[in-house]
Design an enzyme around this catalytic site. Structure first.
Site, PDB file in Angstrom:
ATOM      1  CE  LYS A  97       8.915   4.377  -3.606  1.00  0.00           C
ATOM      2  NZ  LYS A  97       7.908   3.328  -3.534  1.00  0.00           N
ATOM      3  NE  ARG A 113       2.492   6.140  -1.403  1.00  0.00           N
ATOM      4  CZ  ARG A 113       3.600   6.822  -0.859  1.00  0.00           C
ATOM      5  NH1 ARG A 113       4.496   6.798  -1.726  1.00  0.00           N
ATOM      6  NH2 ARG A 113       3.674   6.875   0.361  1.00  0.00           N
TER       7      ARG A 113
END
Ligand code: PT1
Length: 282
Positions: free
Chosen positions: A225, A259
């Protein structure tokens, strides 16, 4: 134990959720399942099978990009992308299939096609989502997001981000219970990168134990991210080392599910934490 349709997930140790995007435009792996302009289910099955061999207990199949700035996708388009792959993986692999969607019709059809878990970044707040999810009987991951993907990073603002995320998730738990989705079916996710500044994300990771204290399994998605890009000046292809560090920091703080796009590497990193943690129990 979390019961996911025909399969059960053992959550005594942290487990890995592998990300499979069927979108042409996802931030980290967009378009990789396409041959030309056509989504290729066989490429998706190969990716899925690799991830299972590398140690993924769950595969998260998504057909809507929710990265910052992403445009919404029509539910029919999302269903066309996701359902054929869910069906194919359910027929071929021993793995829990999660479907990353906010669309009630897709929740219903995905459950029919063999999904074992629903992952909604809008925490079932959309019209008809609570009812659709309840009727599937499947477990649901409730994620916190401030705003919507198109605009969520414009000016995220919190007085106490950990408290506000926790209170939001508790309200969504109550809404679920009111609609017949019991706590045993719920997972929580603080939603890293969803309407949060770099500092908000760091505070949430540091404060993760207070979400874990709500008593439900906590799922964490930090893989590749932009907070890593912003902190270290790395582009998407160079974010694995920091993603692994963050994954270990998350399991250390109580995360039950990680995840990730990089299943093999993350499974190794988490395995080292598990080995050390078991020593501590003796
Ligand atoms: C997540 C998640 C998700 N993340 C759950 N589902 C995405 N439960 C999709 C960036 O800042 O964390 N938890 N489904 C991907 N979304 C983002 C958000 C991707 C932010 C990239 C960024 O780069």
């Amino acid at each position: 134990m979390l019961s996911c349709a025909g399969r059960s997930l053992d959550l005594t140790h942290p487990i890995i959720m592998g990300v499979i995007n069927t979108t042409p435009d996802s931030f980290a792996d967009g378009g990789t399942l396409y041959r030309g302009s056509q989504l290729d289910v066989e490429l998706g099955l190969v990716r899925a099978s690799d991830m299972v061999m590398q140690g993924a207990a769950i595969l998260d199949i998504g057909g809507e990009s929710t990265r910052p700035g992403a445009a919404p996708v029509a539910p029919a388009e999302e269903m066309d992308r996701v359902l054929p792959l869910v069906e194919r993986i359910a027929a071929e692999l021993e793995v829990v299939i999660s479907v990353d969607t906010s669309a009630p019709a897709l929740m219903t059809e995905a459950a029919r096609a063999g999904a074992g878990l629903l992952n909604d970044v809008r925490a079932l707040a959309g019209e008809g989502a609570l009812e659709a999810a309840a009727a599937t009987g499947l477990p649901v991951c409730l994620m916190h997001m401030r705003g919507d993907p198109g605009t969520m990073q414009t000016a995220p603002d919190y007085t106490d981000v950990v408290c506000e995320v926790s209170e939001f998730l508790q309200r969504r738990i109550s809404a679920c219970e009111t609609h017949g989705i019991s706590r045993e079916r719920l997972l929580l996710d603080p939603g890293f990168g969803f309407g949060k500044s770099v500092e908000h994300n760091l505070l949430l990771l540091q404060g993760l134990p207070s979400l874990v204290a709500l008593g439900l399994p906590v799922l964490v998605g930090l893989s590749r991210k932009s907070l890593i890009g912003k902190m270290l000046g790395r582009d998407v292809a160079q974010r694995l080392p920091a993603s692994l560090g963050l994954a270990v920091l998350a399991v250390e703080r109580g995360a039950a599910i990680i995840r990730t796009h990089d299943v093999a590497a993350t499974a190794d990193a988490v395995a080292m934490w598990v080995a050390l943690n078991e020593l501590g129990d003796k």
